[in-house]
Design a protein around this motif. Structure first.
Motif, PDB file in Angstrom:
ATOM      1  N   ILE A 118      11.826 -17.674 -74.576  1.00  0.00           N
ATOM      2  CA  ILE A 118      12.340 -17.855 -73.213  1.00  0.00           C
ATOM      3  C   ILE A 118      11.388 -17.238 -72.197  1.00  0.00           C
ATOM      4  O   ILE A 118      11.151 -17.808 -71.108  1.00  0.00           O
ATOM      5  N   GLU A 119      10.815 -16.088 -72.543  1.00  0.00           N
ATOM      6  CA  GLU A 119       9.885 -15.423 -71.622  1.00  0.00           C
ATOM      7  C   GLU A 119       8.670 -16.312 -71.352  1.00  0.00           C
ATOM      8  O   GLU A 119       8.221 -16.445 -70.203  1.00  0.00           O
ATOM      9  N   ASN A 122       9.784 -19.341 -69.194  1.00  0.00           N
ATOM     10  CA  ASN A 122      10.005 -18.951 -67.804  1.00  0.00           C
ATOM     11  C   ASN A 122       8.686 -18.797 -67.055  1.00  0.00           C
ATOM     12  O   ASN A 122       8.530 -19.273 -65.921  1.00  0.00           O
ATOM     13  N   HIS A 125       6.918 -22.390 -66.744  1.00  0.00           N
ATOM     14  CA  HIS A 125       7.653 -23.516 -66.165  1.00  0.00           C
ATOM     15  C   HIS A 125       8.211 -23.229 -64.777  1.00  0.00           C
ATOM     16  O   HIS A 125       8.913 -24.082 -64.211  1.00  0.00           O
ATOM     17  N   SER A 126       7.921 -22.088 -64.207  1.00  0.00           N
ATOM     18  CA  SER A 126       8.462 -21.765 -62.884  1.00  0.00           C
ATOM     19  C   SER A 126       7.306 -21.445 -61.937  1.00  0.00           C
ATOM     20  O   SER A 126       6.150 -21.355 -62.336  1.00  0.00           O
ATOM     21  N   GLY A 206      16.029 -25.756 -65.956  1.00  0.00           N
ATOM     22  CA  GLY A 206      15.964 -24.397 -65.433  1.00  0.00           C
ATOM     23  C   GLY A 206      16.551 -24.310 -64.035  1.00  0.00           C
ATOM     24  O   GLY A 206      16.983 -25.300 -63.438  1.00  0.00           O
ATOM     25  N   GLU A 207      16.550 -23.090 -63.527  1.00  0.00           N
ATOM     26  CA  GLU A 207      17.015 -22.874 -62.161  1.00  0.00           C
ATOM     27  C   GLU A 207      16.042 -23.522 -61.178  1.00  0.00           C
ATOM     28  O   GLU A 207      14.829 -23.563 -61.415  1.00  0.00           O
ATOM     29  N   LYS A 221      10.805 -24.959 -58.932  1.00  0.00           N
ATOM     30  CA  LYS A 221      11.286 -24.466 -60.227  1.00  0.00           C
ATOM     31  C   LYS A 221      11.252 -22.940 -60.224  1.00  0.00           C
ATOM     32  O   LYS A 221      10.216 -22.339 -59.972  1.00  0.00           O
ATOM     33  N   PRO A 223      12.540 -19.069 -62.127  1.00  0.00           N
ATOM     34  CA  PRO A 223      12.800 -18.498 -63.456  1.00  0.00           C
ATOM     35  C   PRO A 223      14.276 -18.610 -63.823  1.00  0.00           C
ATOM     36  O   PRO A 223      15.153 -18.618 -62.958  1.00  0.00           O
ATOM     37  N   GLY A 224      14.536 -18.704 -65.117  1.00  0.00           N
ATOM     38  CA  GLY A 224      15.914 -18.751 -65.599  1.00  0.00           C
ATOM     39  C   GLY A 224      16.310 -20.132 -66.076  1.00  0.00           C
ATOM     40  O   GLY A 224      15.831 -21.146 -65.564  1.00  0.00           O
ATOM     41  N   ILE A 225      17.196 -20.171 -67.077  1.00  0.00           N
ATOM     42  CA  ILE A 225      17.695 -21.425 -67.640  1.00  0.00           C
ATOM     43  C   ILE A 225      19.085 -21.688 -67.077  1.00  0.00           C
ATOM     44  O   ILE A 225      19.986 -20.868 -67.203  1.00  0.00           O
TER      45      ILE A 225
END
Length: 324
Positions: A118-119, A122, A125-126, A206-207, A221, A223-225
């Motif tokens: 996930i790290e 994030n 992808h953000s 994601g967020e 985009k 951070p965070g799902i």
């Protein structure tokens, strides 16, 4: 005389009746069951007829429509993307997981478990607009190759499944992707690869934020799902987004179990198929012990639920669209 009678029959019969809708499938029970199901639900005079409006088919992507080994292809993109970003700003590598990803050290990341994955996602992808992110994905697909097959990633789609998608649409099915993969990632290539437009793709997302940049509205985009489109999340997302229970569902792992279970539990004719990766020579062989694409419940329970277990080694005469 026999030849003349045969010629007359052929002249009166539509070409489609003689053509093979699934040429990269061997003459197996799996192929026969799929064709019999499609014939049954599209025959207006049959008891199993389903109107075109209700011919909804949903498919997982990773391991079902394209390869997923040695790790999900989107995660390979994430590592490559992070390395590229770190060249511009090394200060973003703030943890061992991020440093390992930028160095292409997959084993170290996998040892870090879900939190490390996930790290990395994030960080890679953000921090950009959706358009900028998708441009980066498109460039990666054009310039990168799989480390083991040396094929472009978008040529590692499964030819038999591309044929199945086309066959279903030819029979007035509406085909959707319902995948744990990233929504914005899949939308870059799915229409060209599978004939599935962006609005028929359901995935993890994601967020995001709505911002004004230099006077121009953009979706960024963050951070965070926001939603994970996996396991029980798949039928929830189908109901929320499509609004109908599908009559056909395809997957390859226990992450797809709930989607197939929900699909085939409905009234009327239903079909669920699972792609079993059995071909170590042309692809990879894996199921129960694999950390990627683990398949246990589907093998143990699927046959009793009427699901078709597709044996990749025996049921497919060809694997990838990009190689024979």
């Amino acid at each position: 005389m026999k030849f003349l009678r045969l010629a007359a029959i052929m002249a009166a019969t539509p070409f489609a009746a003689f053509s093979d809708p699934l040429p990269s499938w061997t003459a197996s029970a799996s192929k026969q069951q799929i064709i019999e199901f499609v014939d049954a639900v599209t025959n207006p005079s049959g008891e199993s007829y389903v109107t075109p409006a209700d011919r909804i088919a949903v498919f997982d992507n990773d391991g079902t429509l394209w390869a997923e080994q040695p790790v999900y292809l989107q995660f390979i993109f994430a590592m490559d993307r992070l390395a590229e970003l770190a060249e511009q700003d090394p200060s973003i590598l703030t943890s061992p997981a991020l440093k390992a990803a930028a160095e292409g050290d997959l084993q170290t990341i996998l040892q870090g478990g879900h939190e490390a994955l996930i790290e990395v996602v994030n960080a890679s992808h953000s921090g950009s607009s959706v358009e900028e992110f998708q441009d980066a994905v498109a460039t990666w697909l054009e310039t990168s190759r799989h480390p083991e097959t040396n094929l472009p990633y978008d040529q590692m789609t499964y030819q038999p499944m591309v044929e199945l998608l086309r066959y279903l649409r030819d029979e007035d099915f509406k085909t959707y992707i319902v995948s744990g993969g990233g929504l914005h990632f899949m939308r870059v290539f799915a229409e060209d690869a599978y004939g599935i437009p962006p609005e028929q793709i359901l995935g993890t997302y994601g967020e995001t934020t709505y911002d004004i940049s230099d006077g121009v509205p953009v979706i960024n985009k963050a951070p965070g799902i926001a939603f994970i489109d996996d396991k029980e999340g798949k039928p929830i997302n189908i109901e929320r987004t499509i609004g109908k229970r599908p009559i056909f569902a395809g997957g390859n792992s226990d992450g797809d179990f709930a989607m197939l279970e929900w699909t085939t539990a409905g009234d009327g004719p239903r079909m669920g198929i699972l792609i079993h990766h059995t071909d170590a020579n042309r692809e990879w062989a894996y199921d129960r012990e694999s950390p990627i694409g683990r398949l246990v419940d589907g093998l143990d329970k699927g046959p009793d639920m009427g699901w078709v277990i597709v044996d990749m080694a025996n049921d497919w005469s060809r694997i990838y669209t990009g190689a024979n």
